[in-house]
Write an enzyme that holds these catalytic residues in place. Structure first.
Site, mmCIF file in Angstrom:
data_model
loop_
_atom_site.group_PDB
_atom_site.id
_atom_site.type_symbol
_atom_site.label_atom_id
_atom_site.label_comp_id
_atom_site.label_asym_id
_atom_site.label_seq_id
_atom_site.Cartn_x
_atom_site.Cartn_y
_atom_site.Cartn_z
ATOM 1 N N LYS A 183 46.615 57.623 36.334
ATOM 2 C CA LYS A 183 47.635 57.691 35.311
ATOM 3 C C LYS A 183 47.126 57.794 34.072
ATOM 4 C CE LYS A 183 49.567 54.338 37.090
ATOM 5 N NZ LYS A 183 50.480 53.032 37.724
ATOM 6 N N THR A 216 58.368 50.251 27.746
ATOM 7 C CA THR A 216 57.871 50.798 28.833
ATOM 8 C C THR A 216 57.422 49.882 29.996
ATOM 9 O OG1 THR A 216 55.605 51.020 27.756
ATOM 10 C CG2 THR A 216 57.109 52.882 27.541
ATOM 11 N N GLY A 218 57.238 47.987 33.158
ATOM 12 C CA GLY A 218 57.772 48.366 34.467
ATOM 13 C C GLY A 218 57.414 49.805 34.924
ATOM 14 N N THR A 219 56.600 50.547 34.138
ATOM 15 C CA THR A 219 56.631 52.036 34.469
ATOM 16 C C THR A 219 55.467 52.092 35.768
ATOM 17 O OG1 THR A 219 54.601 51.867 32.683
ATOM 18 C CG2 THR A 219 56.673 52.924 32.135
ATOM 19 N N GLY A 220 54.422 51.413 35.918
ATOM 20 C CA GLY A 220 53.393 51.661 37.081
ATOM 21 C C GLY A 220 54.384 50.965 38.337
ATOM 22 N N CYS A 221 54.949 50.161 38.312
ATOM 23 C CA CYS A 221 55.757 49.661 39.376
ATOM 24 C C CYS A 221 56.763 50.671 39.724
ATOM 25 C CB CYS A 221 56.364 48.282 39.341
ATOM 26 S SG CYS A 221 55.416 46.995 38.856
#
Length: 275
Positions: A183, A216, A218-221
């Protein structure tokens, strides 16, 4: 003559998240289950750690015993079954080793999305220093897709910080996952994620506009859970990545302030009447 009722048909796919709890509700197990609900799958959970966490950061965390992790997993998988698994915060080498062993018992073909959570959005560490090697050597070979951000890809690969993302993806592909999604949100400009298959020469780029929004958390989860959900629903990996990224980008655009720090993405943005 009586006839038996037809066996109920499962209305949706079953997705299991193996991750930590975010007491602030923006990331971790809470974000995973919200994402799964929003995408129409049945979410289930195995808790690996409890965090004291809010919009300002992670104040502390407590890993669960490996017996608790194993017990939750077996309880869900042996009765309900799974169509995809997503892993998130696995705080210690012992937990990683336990989860890797549990993943080996899944039926053939169940996709596994590994989000190699190493730190929170604020930079607070969520992975013990001695667990990095375990994550790379024990867990990545079980991953259908591994989804590191750039700092995580650097840490897991052992390469220098300035290494190009495509080279990071190739290095991680050598650790055994089927696909690597690096990412690119930590770099300036439009965020571009690179997806590399284990047998591919060049990665596929997925680019989105950078949202003017600092909320932002929690974007990865969210991305990893959306990816697992789409795989459970039958998408191939590139299609699942595209749809997961579209969902996550919309959540970032609609992210909202919560507390005094960084707010979460909006997992229900598609249901808001004004959007």
């Amino acid at each position: 003559m009586t006839t038996s009722a037809p066996e109920p048909v499962l209305p949706t796919a079953r997705v299991l998240t193996v991750a930590g709890s975010d007491s602030g509700g923006g990331a971790g197990i809470q974000a995973d289950l919200k994402t799964m609900l929003a995408l129409g799958v049945h979410g289930m959970s195995v808790l690996t750690a409890v965090t004291a966490q809010n919009s300002l950061g992670v104040q502390d965390y407590w890993p669960l015993p490996v017996e608790a992790v194993s017990g939750q997993f077996r309880s869900v998988v042996d009765d309900i079954g799974v169509d995809a698994v997503k892993t998130g915060m696995l705080p210690t080498a012992e937990v990683i080793e336990t989860v890797a062993g549990l993943l080996q018992t899944l039926p053939p073909g169940v996709p596994v999305v590994v989000d190699p959570v190493c730190a929170s959005k604020h930079g607070d560490p969520l992975l013990a220093a001695d667990a990095v090697a375990a994550l790379r050597e024990l867990l990545l070979p079980h991953a259908t897709v591994v989804t590191p951000n750039l700092p995580e890809a650097v840490l897991l690969s052992g390469l220098p910080e300035y290494t190009p993302p495509a080279e990071l993806a190739r290095a991680l592909a050598g650790a055994g996952p089927g696909w690597v999604l690096v990412k690119g949100g930590h770099r300036s400009g439009p965020p571009t994620d690179l997806l590399l298959g284990a047998d591919a020469d060049e990665p596929l780029p997925f680019t989105a506009e950078r949202a003017d929004n600092r909320h932002t958390h929690g974007t990865g989860c969210t991305l990893a859970s959306a990816l697992a959900s789409r795989l459970a629903l039958g998408d191939d990996v590139p299609t699942a990545v595209a749809r997961a990224k579209d969902y996550t980008t919309g959540g970032i655009v609609a992210g909202f302030a919560l507390g005094a720090g960084i707010g979460p993405v909006d997992h229900l943005w598609r249901l808001r009447p004004h959007l």
